[in-house]
Design an enzyme around this catalytic site. Structure first.
Site, mmCIF file in Angstrom:
data_model
loop_
_atom_site.group_PDB
_atom_site.id
_atom_site.type_symbol
_atom_site.label_atom_id
_atom_site.label_comp_id
_atom_site.label_asym_id
_atom_site.label_seq_id
_atom_site.Cartn_x
_atom_site.Cartn_y
_atom_site.Cartn_z
ATOM 1 N N ARG A 22 0.850 -1.187 0.000
ATOM 2 C CA ARG A 22 0.000 0.000 0.000
ATOM 3 C C ARG A 22 0.889 1.240 0.000
ATOM 4 O O ARG A 22 1.945 1.265 0.645
ATOM 5 C CB ARG A 22 -0.919 0.026 1.232
ATOM 6 C CG ARG A 22 -2.088 -0.953 1.136
ATOM 7 C CD ARG A 22 -3.076 -0.535 0.059
ATOM 8 N NE ARG A 22 -4.227 -1.415 -0.025
ATOM 9 C CZ ARG A 22 -4.339 -2.450 -0.860
ATOM 10 N NH1 ARG A 22 -3.327 -2.752 -1.667
ATOM 11 N NH2 ARG A 22 -5.448 -3.166 -0.900
ATOM 12 N N HIS A 32 -0.861 -0.456 -10.302
ATOM 13 C CA HIS A 32 -1.496 -1.389 -9.368
ATOM 14 C C HIS A 32 -1.839 -2.713 -10.062
ATOM 15 O O HIS A 32 -3.003 -3.149 -10.092
ATOM 16 C CB HIS A 32 -2.756 -0.770 -8.765
ATOM 17 C CG HIS A 32 -3.097 -1.334 -7.413
ATOM 18 N ND1 HIS A 32 -3.530 -0.569 -6.354
ATOM 19 C CD2 HIS A 32 -3.058 -2.601 -6.940
ATOM 20 C CE1 HIS A 32 -3.757 -1.334 -5.307
ATOM 21 N NE2 HIS A 32 -3.472 -2.578 -5.638
#
Length: 317
Positions: free
Chosen positions: A232, A280
Site C-alpha cells: 500500500r 497497481h
C-alpha cells in the site's frame, strides 16, 4: 428467499458482470444491487458482498452479520469503518485466493529479476546510446528482504529462495519458513534491513505500518539498495524516499501502489529516472477464481452458520 446485497462503486458494467457471475454460482440466493433493494429488504439483510463500497451505505443494514470483500486488500475499508469510531458489529471477510498469492509471487520474482539484472541502468544507458556492461552477481550474492510474511509474503519469499536468492523475511510476530531467515519485532526489522539489497514490501497498511519505510529505515539500508512496494502506498514516506534516491543511497524504487490512485498525471514519480511506476498490477483479483471462493464461503455459511476467517478490527488485518 433471503437477499444478499451487493454494495459497490465500480463501473456499471463491472457491477453487472460480478452480479451475473455470483448469481449463476448461487442460484438459490437472491443477490441484488444495493440500489435495487427496498427499505424492508435492507432491514432484514444479513450478508453483503462489497467492492469499493460507499461505507455509509452499509449503515443502512442494521442486521448485517458479515461482509465479504471481493478484494484481498481491505485496509482502506477497515480504516473507513473503524477510524475514530466504534468498530462495526458485523464481521469483515477479505478475499483469500491461492491464485492471488501465486500471482503476487510471480510479480515479485519478475521485478526482483528486473533489478537484479540491472535493467533500470541499461534502460537509462539506451537513452544515451551508452554501451556499458555491469558486473553480474549470482542470485546467492544478492540478499532480499521481504516485509510481511502472511500468505502473499510467505509464498513470494519461498519463490525467491527457489530461484537461488538469499532471502530474509520480517513480520510483526515470529514466523518460521524453511530456507528463509525470519526476523520479527523492532530489533529484528533493523537487523534485517541492514543486510538487504532489495527490500520488498508486502505488509498490510495499519496504524503500525503507516510510513514504516521512512528516513529511519531507509538510512539503515546498504548503499545502493532498491525498494519494491507492492503493498500500500501509505507504507512509504514519499519525501524520505525521494531524498534517499536523490543522494544515491538508494539505486531504484519500483512502486505499484500509491496513497491516491490513479496516480495524478502531474506527479513527479512519472518522470523520475530512478522510479518505475506501475498501475497497481502486481496481484489483480482473478474474476472466476474470486467468484468461486466467495460463493463457496456463502454456501458453507448457509450450511453451518460459520463465518469465514475475518478481520481483527483492532489489528486491521
Amino acid at each position: 428467499m433471503a437477499v444478499i446485497t451487493f454494495v459497490s462503486q465500480l463501473a456499471q458494467h463491472e457491477q453487472a458482470a460480478w452480479l451475473a457471475l455470483l448469481s449463476a454460482k448461487l442460484p438459490n440466493e437472491a443477490i441484488k444491487l444495493d440500489k435495487d433493494l427496498s427499505i424492508e429488504q435492507k432491514l432484514q439483510c444479513e450478508i453483503a458482498i462489497v467492492a469499493n463500497p460507499d461505507v455509509d451505505v452499509l449503515s443502512q443494514y442494521p442486521k448485517l452479520i458479515w461482509v465479504q470483500s471481493l478484494w484481498a486488500g481491505v485496509d482502506a475499508l477497515v480504516s473507513q469503518l473503524s477510524h475514530d469510531k466504534p468498530a462495526p458489529s458485523f464481521k469483515l471477510v477479505r478475499l483469500i485466493d491461492p491464485i492471488l498469492a501465486q500471482t503476487m509471487s510471480e510479480a515479485v520474482l519478475t521485478w526482483v529479476l528486473y533489478l537484479h539484472r540491472d535493467m533500470p541502468k541499461y534502460l537509462q544507458q539506451q537513452k544515451s546510446a551508452l554501451w556499458l556492461q555491469h558486473r553480474y552477481l549470482l542470485p546467492k550474492e544478492r540478499t532480499l528482504g521481504v516485509l510481511g510474511l502472511g500468505r502473499l509474503g510467505k509464498l513470494s519469499a519461498l519463490r525467491l529462495h527457489e530461484n537461488g536468492f538469499n532471502v530474509l523475511g520480517w513480520s510483526q510476530s515470529e514466523k518460521l519458513i524453511n530456507g528463509v531467515q525470519c526476523y520479527w519485532g523492532d530489533e529484528g526489522l533493523a537487523t534485517m534491513v541492514k543486510q538487504t539489497d532489495i527490500l520488498i514490501c508486502l505488509l498490510p497498511l495499519t496504524a503500525a505500518t503507516y510510513h514504516l519505510i521512512n528516513d529511519d529505515l531507509l538510512t539503515k539500508l546498504p548503499q545502493g539498495a532498491s525498494i519494491i512496494n507492492f503493498a500500500r502506498g501509505g507504507i512509504v514516506a514519499n519525501n524520505d524516499l525521494i531524498k534517499y534516491l536523490a543522494n544515491d543511497h538508494l539505486e531504484h524504487a519500483i512502486l505499484d501502489v500509491f496513497e491516491h490512485e490513479p496516480l495524478d498525471e502531474s506527479h513527479a514519480f512519472w518522470s523520475h529516472e530512478k522510479i518505475t511506476v506501475l498501475p497497481h498490477i502486481s496481484a489483480p483479483t482473478h474474476f472466476e477464481s474470486a467468484g468461486e471462493i466467495v460463493t463457496n464461503n456463502i454456501k458453507k455459511y448457509r450450511s453451518n452458520a460459520q463465518i469465514p476467517l475475518y478481520i481483527n478490527w483492532n489489528k486491521g488485518y
